[in-house]
Motif scaffolding. Structure first.
Motif, mmCIF file in Angstrom:
data_model
loop_
_atom_site.group_PDB
_atom_site.id
_atom_site.type_symbol
_atom_site.label_atom_id
_atom_site.label_comp_id
_atom_site.label_asym_id
_atom_site.label_seq_id
_atom_site.Cartn_x
_atom_site.Cartn_y
_atom_site.Cartn_z
ATOM 1 N N CYS A 1 -86.537 20.610 24.172
ATOM 2 C CA CYS A 1 -86.130 22.018 24.113
ATOM 3 C C CYS A 1 -86.262 22.670 25.488
ATOM 4 C CB CYS A 1 -86.978 22.768 23.091
ATOM 5 S SG CYS A 1 -86.729 22.246 21.374
ATOM 6 N N PHE A 2 -87.356 22.391 26.182
ATOM 7 C CA PHE A 2 -87.581 22.985 27.498
ATOM 8 C C PHE A 2 -86.552 22.505 28.521
ATOM 9 C CE2 PHE A 2 -89.552 22.425 31.724
ATOM 10 C CZ PHE A 2 -89.689 23.755 32.070
ATOM 11 N N SER A 3 -86.096 21.276 28.387
ATOM 12 C CA SER A 3 -85.159 20.723 29.380
ATOM 13 C C SER A 3 -83.880 21.543 29.476
ATOM 14 C CB SER A 3 -84.828 19.270 29.035
ATOM 15 O OG SER A 3 -84.086 19.180 27.835
ATOM 16 N N PHE A 4 -83.477 22.183 28.373
ATOM 17 C CA PHE A 4 -82.243 22.962 28.394
ATOM 18 C C PHE A 4 -82.371 24.219 29.259
ATOM 19 C CE2 PHE A 4 -81.508 20.367 24.646
ATOM 20 C CZ PHE A 4 -80.171 20.028 24.796
ATOM 21 N N GLU B 1 -79.973 17.279 37.604
ATOM 22 C CA GLU B 1 -80.778 16.066 37.618
ATOM 23 C C GLU B 1 -82.115 16.288 36.906
ATOM 24 O OE1 GLU B 1 -81.091 15.178 41.732
ATOM 25 O OE2 GLU B 1 -79.106 14.243 41.879
ATOM 26 N N ALA B 2 -82.698 17.472 37.104
ATOM 27 C CA ALA B 2 -83.956 17.803 36.435
ATOM 28 C C ALA B 2 -83.762 17.877 34.919
ATOM 29 C CB ALA B 2 -84.501 19.129 36.960
ATOM 30 N N LEU C 1 -83.500 14.274 33.585
ATOM 31 C CA LEU C 1 -84.805 13.620 33.604
ATOM 32 C C LEU C 1 -85.712 14.154 32.494
ATOM 33 C CD1 LEU C 1 -86.921 11.776 34.912
ATOM 34 C CD2 LEU C 1 -87.488 13.651 36.461
ATOM 35 N N ASN C 2 -85.808 15.475 32.389
ATOM 36 C CA ASN C 2 -86.679 16.075 31.373
ATOM 37 C C ASN C 2 -86.206 15.759 29.960
ATOM 38 O OD1 ASN C 2 -88.105 17.131 33.489
ATOM 39 N ND2 ASN C 2 -87.400 19.232 33.230
ATOM 40 N N PHE C 3 -84.897 15.837 29.757
ATOM 41 C CA PHE C 3 -84.370 15.524 28.433
ATOM 42 C C PHE C 3 -84.610 14.053 28.090
ATOM 43 C CE2 PHE C 3 -81.037 14.445 25.348
ATOM 44 C CZ PHE C 3 -81.216 15.467 24.429
ATOM 45 N N ILE D 1 -89.286 19.583 43.660
ATOM 46 C CA ILE D 1 -89.378 18.313 44.384
ATOM 47 C C ILE D 1 -88.001 17.879 44.879
ATOM 48 C CG2 ILE D 1 -89.956 15.863 44.148
ATOM 49 C CD1 ILE D 1 -92.047 16.700 42.055
ATOM 50 N N LEU D 2 -86.970 18.067 44.052
ATOM 51 C CA LEU D 2 -85.630 17.587 44.388
ATOM 52 C C LEU D 2 -84.913 18.465 45.402
ATOM 53 C CD1 LEU D 2 -84.356 16.567 40.820
ATOM 54 C CD2 LEU D 2 -85.236 15.071 42.617
ATOM 55 N N LEU D 3 -85.204 19.755 45.383
ATOM 56 C CA LEU D 3 -84.502 20.680 46.272
ATOM 57 C C LEU D 3 -84.909 20.475 47.725
ATOM 58 C CD1 LEU D 3 -84.695 23.877 44.079
ATOM 59 C CD2 LEU D 3 -82.576 22.891 44.946
#
Length: 494
Positions: free
Chosen positions: A16-19, A41-42, A45-47, A89-91
């Motif tokens: 749910c949070f990944s959305f 990408e985040a 990964l989270n989903f 981290i990705l940015l």
């Protein structure tokens, strides 16, 4: 302990949070200034992490007990804060290392507002929005949002609600069904956010700034899209709007809940024109207003006596804004309050220990606990004079049980025990004693700015100390016991 069932639930909540990662990705697409790919990408990964956790434990469905509820809340905040750091981290801009990314993520979710990022005015809109959005999600507690949909997923919700909801009266229910309560609370929360954004926009903020600052204001978070915080806008109207919504958000949301019920005529036999008395009849609310007025008056008189500002109107505005912002643990600034004369900077930082009301989005010990400590102290003084008199603690006509009083003292002891330990460890990590003290105050009270080297940001804090302060933030957000209880050997015994 139903570990597989716990993992299944955490997996669902992570999915749910990944959305939420898609929202800043849309902002990046809308403004076209970068950051969209990192959030996509985040999201993936989270989903993916949430799906894996759920898939391998999908057949384990058991009713939650209190112990499982507390463990899920702690695990979810740890997992959520960690996965929330992925975009940082990705940015490429801002360029944060792993420790800084974790710190920024937890600071947002716990509504602390301490930051390691500088140069906010030049950052992409997506990352600015994401920081504010994290605070908004963490403001009322992501778990309370989740339990509104948990009945659809076959998961009991009351244990999660008790573990997450701030305040000393966690056993008190506002409605028989937790899902209805969670939905009503979030409807109130969303309504306040919309009203705050509209007020900011009408006062002169851009649409983007109005939405972002409404997130942080109602969540009492303190993040801003500008390095100068609210002072960037140089508007007394915006200052007063901020103070107004900070005061509303610092009140017990159970009062707002009852207010809307009474306003819509759900309380039979009560006239609608008397609904405002609901707030004034609440002892915690009256104590909260008294504290706020006293702080404002002290700040105004000292600033006026020292002629710190050019005129009385500016003195009035600055004293009102900073006293409310710091004492409610929001941490917005319009002026460098750490340079204010006399004892004012220390007074405001110490006031953050009190924080907002129980059941609010504010940090600190909470008004209700401080009020009970005062009443308990007053009773003990009376007992010295009349040792044989039995005198219960009362709020009006209501007699409070000794169990509540004992719980408040236990919380007070645990809070300051954790505070001292974190302070000592941050000193061991290389911080100066005064700076370490202020960093722990700002983190554990979910305040954000304090005094010394952390008066504006936490860039000078060693990475090892950032982990300690992150722990302090979570302790403050979950009100110590929710986190400490899992370290008890009794907790793990069947």
């Amino acid at each position: 302990m139903q570990f597989f069932s716990i993992i299944r639930i955490v997996g669902i909540l992570v999915m749910c949070f990944s959305f939420t990662m898609l929202v800043p990705a849309f902002v990046a697409l809308l403004y076209g200034d970068g950051g969209g790919r990192a959030f996509l990408e985040a999201f993936l990964l989270n989903f993916g992490v949430g799906t894996l956790l759920w898939w391998f434990c999908r057949h384990h469905k058991y009713e939650l007990r209190s112990r499982e509820g507390f463990l899920i809340v702690v695990l979810f905040w740890v997992v959520l804060g960690s996965l929330g750091a992925v975009p940082f981290i990705l940015l490429e801009q801002p360029d944060l290392n792993f420790s800084e990314s974790i710190f920024e993520s937890f600071s947002g979710l716990t509504t602390t507002g301490a930051t390691v990022i500088t140069g906010l005015d030049s950052l992409p809109k997506a990352i600015l929005f994401y920081r504010q959005f994290l605070q908004w999600l963490g403001g009322m507690g992501i778990i309370v949002l989740a339990v509104a949909i948990i009945p659809l997923l076959g998961i009991g919700g009351m244990q999660l609600y008790r573990a997450e909801m701030p305040g000393p009266l966690k056993e008190q229910k506002m409605r028989p069904r937790i899902a209805e309560t969670a939905k009503a609370l979030w409807l109130i929360y969303l309504s306040l956010t919309i009203l705050c954004a509209l007020a900011y926009w009408l006062a002169g903020m851009s649409g983007f700034d109005a939405i972002c600052h409404s997130f942080a204001t109602v969540a009492i978070g303190g993040f801003s899209t500008h390095d100068a915080s609210i002072g960037y806008f140089n508007s007394e109207i915006i200052n007063y709007i901020t103070v107004f919504f900070l005061l509303i958000s610092s009140c017990n949301f159970a009062l707002h809940f009852a207010f809307f019920d009474q306003f819509h005529g759900r309380y039979k036999g009560q006239a609608r024109n008397r609904f405002l008395r609901l707030y004034w009849r609440d002892y915690e609310f009256r104590f909260f207003i008294l504290i706020q007025f006293s702080l404002f008056l002290i700040c105004f008189l000292v600033l006026w006596a020292y002629s710190y500002f050019d005129n009385t109107q500016t003195t009035l505005s600055q004293a009102f804004f900073q006293s409310v912002s710091i004492s409610t643990t929001a941490g917005f600034t319009t002026n460098d309050f750490s340079s204010w004369p006399s004892f004012l900077p220390l007074l405001l930082v110490l006031a953050s220990f009190i924080g907002g009301c129980a059941g609010s989005t504010g940090g600190g010990l909470k008004m209700f606990r401080v009020l009970l400590l005062y009443l308990q102290g007053k009773r003990e003084v009376h007992r010295f004079i009349h040792p044989n008199v039995i005198q219960p603690i009362k709020l009006g006509k209501y007699v409070l049980s000794e169990r509540i009083v004992e719980g408040v003292w236990a919380f007070f002891s645990a809070y300051f025990f954790v505070f001292v330990v974190c302070w000592l460890v941050t000193i061991a990590c290389g911080m100066e004693t005064f700076d370490a003290l202020n960093a722990v105050i700002a983190s554990m009270n979910n305040l954000g700015p304090a005094l010394g080297s952390v008066s504006s940001n936490f860039t000078q804090v060693p990475d090892s100390a950032k982990w300690v302060l992150t722990f302090a933030m979570v302790c403050g957000r979950l009100e110590v016991f929710t986190l400490l209880v899992i370290f008890s050997p009794t907790f793990w015994r069947d």
